[in-house]
Design an enzyme around this catalytic site. Structure first.
Site, PDB file in Angstrom:
ATOM      1  N   LYS A  33       0.840  -1.208   0.000  1.00  0.00           N
ATOM      2  CA  LYS A  33       0.000   0.000   0.000  1.00  0.00           C
ATOM      3  C   LYS A  33       0.879   1.264   0.000  1.00  0.00           C
ATOM      4  O   LYS A  33       2.085   1.198   0.269  1.00  0.00           O
ATOM      5  CB  LYS A  33      -0.900  -0.003   1.235  1.00  0.00           C
ATOM      6  CG  LYS A  33      -0.113   0.058   2.540  1.00  0.00           C
ATOM      7  CD  LYS A  33      -1.018   0.051   3.753  1.00  0.00           C
ATOM      8  CE  LYS A  33      -0.164   0.073   5.012  1.00  0.00           C
ATOM      9  NZ  LYS A  33      -0.835   0.618   6.164  1.00  0.00           N
ATOM     10  N   TYR A 265      14.253  30.702   5.201  1.00  0.00           N
ATOM     11  CA  TYR A 265      13.178  31.484   5.814  1.00  0.00           C
ATOM     12  C   TYR A 265      13.330  31.607   7.323  1.00  0.00           C
ATOM     13  O   TYR A 265      13.638  30.632   8.012  1.00  0.00           O
ATOM     14  CB  TYR A 265      11.828  30.852   5.506  1.00  0.00           C
ATOM     15  CG  TYR A 265      11.478  30.866   4.034  1.00  0.00           C
ATOM     16  CD1 TYR A 265      11.503  32.056   3.301  1.00  0.00           C
ATOM     17  CD2 TYR A 265      11.122  29.690   3.384  1.00  0.00           C
ATOM     18  CE1 TYR A 265      11.185  32.058   1.953  1.00  0.00           C
ATOM     19  CE2 TYR A 265      10.791  29.693   2.034  1.00  0.00           C
ATOM     20  CZ  TYR A 265      10.829  30.885   1.324  1.00  0.00           C
ATOM     21  OH  TYR A 265      10.512  30.899  -0.017  1.00  0.00           O
TER      22      TYR A 265
END
Ligand SMILES: Cc1ncc(COP(=O)(O)O)c(C=O)c1O
Length: 391
Positions: A33, A265
């Site tokens: 999955k 940032y």
């Protein structure tokens, strides 16, 4: 090459073979999955089959249908269903369906009727996980409904199964009661006339640590990709496993900056002295956790160094001090560790998560490049190896 995830398919073949050797007569399901935990579903599924996986496991039906579209004809179990889901497509595609409640049994019956063939069903017991699965109180009526569907020729009840909450914590007080509850719920169903082909409960940690939980089938996800589900107890090599994924990138900029220069940032890192900064062109859009800012390790210019400043959407920076590097040099974010690079487990520790998340969150923008078994057939386009639409 901006960034790529190199996937060693031979490692997956060998890991599944190692699991098979450990579980004796029990069958092995490779859980593929979530794009095979980020490794690319179809190539990894093929490798797992080569390693001896008799079963594949998917969470959602689109994953199972993509396996069929890619030519897989073996047993596939899908366990996460919602009302109105593609039950009929699953029945037609010969996909085994997990049923956790009567609403799903009703949908399975309707799908089997429409498809003109019985659905293969695994009844899921909630033995204490408290997530999906049927509670012990509702079990008798679910078993009853399943047997009625079987008598009507609309279902074959082939599996009884459950899932652990804390198999990665040996001795956890939930483990023995879950096992006891599972045995009781299986016993009840069998007394009512269910004759399961497979009873299954073990995920990777239970497969590696709890032989009493193997029953007829084990479901391994993480171990198949060569990572340890119990890093405090043992690393991959202690269990005969080898990590399959190496995440690399190329330096996109290298420059000298003076002391006091802020980085990325918020200027969450400021150069303490004149230094060389290197730009790694991957960021949180690629699945690099923003929590890796200022803490996660990478191997670059011959040494393991810590990310400097904030991880941005597409890039982050590493401080090289006075060491030399050039644009285009390779950075290894994580891998098996045999070249001195950090591992996915090192990243998990640095970021405060589990290695499952580090590999699975890798984004669609990072190409998966395959080596080893079946690599020539593998989809190395990198956008989405599931065969489903990239999301
Ligand atoms: C129902 C089920 N079984 C098995 C697994 C595989 O778990 P692991 O990766 O620990 O082997 C998962 C993964 O989350 C799961 O949801």
């Amino acid at each position: 090459m901006r960034a790529q995830a190199r996937i060693d398919l031979d490692a997956i073949v060998d890991n599944i073979a190692a699991v098979r050797a450990r579980v004796g007569s029990a069958a092995v399901m490779a859980v593929v999955k979530s794009n095979a935990y980020g490794h690319g579903m179809v190539p990894c599924a093929r490798a797992a089959r080569s390693g001896g996986a008799q079963w594949l496991g998917t969470a959602v039906v689109e994953e199972a249908l993509a396996l069929r579209a890619a030519g897989d004809t073996g047993r596939v179990l899908t366990w996460l269903w919602a009302p109105g889901d593609r039950f009929e497509d699953a029945v037609r595609a010969d996909v085994d369906i997990s049923v956790s409640g009567e609403w799903a049994m009703d949908e399975v019956v309707a799908a089997a009727r429409a498809a003109g063939r019985p659905a293969r069903v695994h009844l899921k017991a909630d033995t204490g996980l408290g997530r999906n699965g049927c509670t012990p109180g509702q079990w008798p009526s679910l078993v009853d409904a399943a047997l009625k569907a079987q008598a009507d020729g609309l279902a074959d009840v082939v599996g009884l199964w459950s899932h652990f909450a804390c198999a990665d914590e040996p001795g956890h007080p939930s483990i023995a009661p879950q096992l006891a509850e599972f045995r009781a719920m299986v016993g009840y169903a069998e007394d009512c006339g269910v004759t399961p082909e497979v009873r299954h409960m073990a995920n990777s940690p239970a497969t590696l640590l709890m032989p009493e939980a193997h029953f007829d089938l084990v479901r391994v996800g993480l171990a198949g990709y060569g990572l340890s589900p119990v890093p405090d107890i043992g690393g991959p090599a202690d269990f005969g496993l080898r990590p399959a994924m190496t995440l690399v990138a190329s330096l996109a900029n290298v420059k000298r900056v003076p002391a006091g220069h802020g980085v990325s940032y918020g200027h969450a890192w400021i150069a303490p002295r004149e230094t060389t900064l290197a730009l790694v062109p991957t960021g949180y859009a690629d699945g690099i956790p923003r929590h890796a800012s200022n803490v996660a390790p990478v191997l670059v210019a011959g040494r393991v160094r810590t990310i400097a400043g904030r991880v941005a959407m597409d890039q982050f920076v590493v401080d090289l001090g006075d060491d030399e590097a050039e644009v285009g040099d390779e950075v290894i974010l994580f891998g098996p560790g045999d070249r001195g690079e950090p591992t996915a487990e090192d990243w998990a520790v640095a970021v405060g998560t589990i290695s499952y998340e580090i590999v699975t969150r890798l984004g669609a923008r990072v190409p998966r490049v395959y080596s080893g078994a079946d690599a020539s057939e593998a989809d190395a386009t990198g956008t989405d190896a599931t065969g489903t639409d990239a999301t």
